[in-house]
Design a protein around this motif. Structure first.
Motif: not given
Length: 605
Positions: A572-576, A376-380, A585-588, A351-353
């Motif tokens: 859903a985005r989880i940052d560790v 359109g995402a700037s990172w993966i 940190s973002g997403g659903q 999943h990207s941005a």
């Protein structure tokens, strides 16, 4: 006048005779203690000639006891035993000869005893001799001039007077003799007592002197013994100190030698360690070079604290991580090292941005291709993507009814064990989406502490896939609706532990979801840390929890896309973080929960 002279002469003679008789015991007149006065007078006056002869005899006889006393004081015994004095005795070892009336005295040197009547008898003897001479002269005169009658009357009167005087003198002499004898005996006893006392004192003195000498000898001996012992001790001590000094010197030498040897060994070890560290660094550098992901077509590491592109070999699997900055889409994204190759083509869900779904395929030659998704995402992010290496043992996965392998070069549905960790992969198809039971894992891979929720790829969509405690892989929904334009489903990158007992510390109102789902937890095997469980809360964007020090990312911040049962194409985005904190940190965030299944990373630098 003549009569008084005669009486004096008679008394003197009587005293002399009696004394001579008492001292010597034998005389020419045979006078004894029992002789009467008449006998003494008769013996004295038998005739003038006999009296004069007796007096002369007494005077010229053997040396008297007075002379013997003087002689004895200077006489010596010949041959040590023969005494020159008649009746005398030898004293000591023959150095002195004493008369019988003068016994030997226990003195040193030996001496003769003294008689108590010595002076009196000597004066009596001298006076008697003088009276004898006068009497002899008077008798001659009377004889020449007197008549016979006068002579007889005078003689008769003289006899009576002499008899009376002799009786008186005899009594006095007897009393005096007894008194003198008593005194003499007492004196002898006193002398004997004194001699005995002197002898005792002398013996005592000798004994004391002997004891003193013995004590002094003992003291000298003890002193000598102590001196010898002290000398021996001093010698032993000196020898011991010398030995200690020698031993200390030897020990110091050995210690110095050992120290130098240790220093040399230490230097050698340090050199070897330095060489080993260099070799290790070179190997690690080579390994890191092998593990580094080679970005292609303009893709590169994102930087800014995010983990770089990397591939880690952990047991039977290859685990990718890192955030790639935008390059060219529609083609080759990256190249994996030669040590990480799948047995068949693997389809991965990323999943990207904003949580948009992207499809990546890993080919058998190690190429990673971007296939589909929003451009359109700037990172993966590649964090958490994994597959089983081609050289590892893979067990065929039991599929559900209406499900089968899609065929071709795609990876077959298999399950791989790594102790208590299990991972499935493969691409499967179905002829009806009504068959929700996709597959069943072996009993050793079934979660024993609750239900798990994963994301799986469906081209540009994401499907929620649950692993039930009975081992069934069960699809639940497709993000954004129930339209399935394709008839296949990817099982790749699904990994979990059959039990995850270590609980995660949660913050800000986030707590376990419960209701049969696994509690938020983690488990580490080797250097790989795997998070799992379902938690709920409503403070999105706040810290959800923190991992312990041994289970934290080593290379930088990581991004994981997990299931939230949300809308179409998104997750859903989880940052560790590197310090162990993690958050949304973002997403659903459509529902009040989020799953941690699918989060896994390498803790080794």
């Amino acid at each position: 006048m003549m009569h008084s002279n005669r009486r004096a002469v008679a008394a003197a003679v009587l005293c002399f005779v009696a004394s001579l008789a008492l001292v010597s015991g034998v005389s020419a007149l045979q006078v004894t203690e029992k002789s009467t006065v008449e006998q003494l007078v008769q013996a004295l006056y038998q005739s003038q000639e006999e009296t004069i002869a007796a007096t002369a005899t007494i005077a010229a006889s053997e040396p008297s006891f007075l002379e013997l006393a003087e002689t004895g004081a200077h006489a010596k015994c010949s041959d040590g035993t023969l005494c020159p004095i008649k009746g005398g005795q030898c004293c000591g070892t023959g150095r002195m000869c004493c008369p019988a009336s003068h016994p030997c005295q226990p003195t040193n040197p030996p001496s003769c005893g003294t008689h108590s009547m010595t002076k009196a008898l000597a004066l009596a003897k001298a006076k008697a001799l003088e009276e004898v001479v006068k009497t002899k002269e008077h008798e001659e005169h009377v004889k020449s001039t007197s008549e016979s009658g006068i002579k007889e009357a005078a003689e008769e009167k003289l006899k009576k007077e002499a008899k009376h005087n002799l009786e008186q003198s005899a009594k006095q002499s007897e009393q005096k003799t007894k008194s003198n004898m008593a005194k003499h005996e007492e004196s002898l006893k006193q002398h004997a007592t004194e001699a005995e006392e002197r002898s005792k004192k002398q013996r005592k003195h000798d004994e004391e002197q002997a004891k003193k000498d013995e004590g002094e000898n003992k003291q000298r001996k003890e002193k000598a013994r102590l001196e010898r012992r002290s000398k021996r001790r001093a010698e032993k001590h000196a020898k011991r100190m010398q030995e200690r000094a020698q031993k200390r010197n030897e020990q110091n030498s050995k210690r110095e030698f050992h120290k130098k040897e240790q220093e040399q060994k230490q230097k050698q070890r340090e050199a070897e360690k330095e060489f080993a560290d260099k070799q290790k660094a070179l190997k690690e550098a080579a390994a890191k070079a092998k593990e580094l992901l080679q970005w292609q077509h303009g893709w590169r590491n994102y930087g800014h604290g995010y983990a770089p592109g990397r591939v880690s070999r952990l047991g039977p699997i290859c685990l990718m991580s890192g955030l790639g900055r935008r390059g060219g889409y529609h083609g080759l994204l990256a190249q994996l090292p030669s040590s990480c190759r799948p047995r068949g083509r693997v389809l991965l869900d990323v999943h990207s941005a904003s949580g948009w779904t992207q499809r990546l395929d890993v080919l058998r030659n190690g190429q990673v291709h971007w296939i589909a998704g929003r451009t359109g995402a700037s990172w993966i992010p590649l964090d958490g993507l994994s597959f089983v290496r081609a050289d590892q043992n893979q067990v065929r996965l039991s599929l559900g009814r209406h499900w089968a392998h899609i065929g071709g070069s795609w990876a077959r549905p298999t399950v791989t064990y790594w102790n208590s960790y299990c991972q499935v992969q493969g691409l499967i198809r179905t002829n009806t989406w009504g068959a929700r039971a996709v597959a069943r894992v072996p009993s050793r891979c079934r979660p024993r502490d609750g239900r798990l929720i994963f994301n799986v790829n469906h081209h540009i969509d994401t499907i929620r896939l649950d692993l039930l405690p009975n081992g069934v892989l069960y699809w639940v929904n497709k993000q954004g609706g129930h339209s399935f334009p394709w008839n296949w489903l990817s099982l790749s990158s699904l990994g979990w532990f059959n039990r995850s007992p270590a609980r995660i510390r949660l913050f800000n109102g986030w707590r376990p979801y419960s209701h049969g789902y696994r509690k938020p937890s983690y488990r580490k095997q080797g250097s790989m840390c795997v998070l799992s469980g379902l938690l709920r809360g409503n403070r999105w964007g706040s810290w959800m929890g923190r991992l312990p020090g041994h289970c934290r990312p080593a290379t930088g911040r990581l991004i994981f896309m997990v299931n939230n049962h949300g809308g179409r194409y998104r997750a859903a985005r989880i940052d560790v973080m590197r310090n162990g904190y993690f958050r949304w940190s973002g997403g659903q965030r459509s529902h009040g929960w989020v799953s941690l299944d699918g989060i896994k990373f390498d803790t080794k630098k």
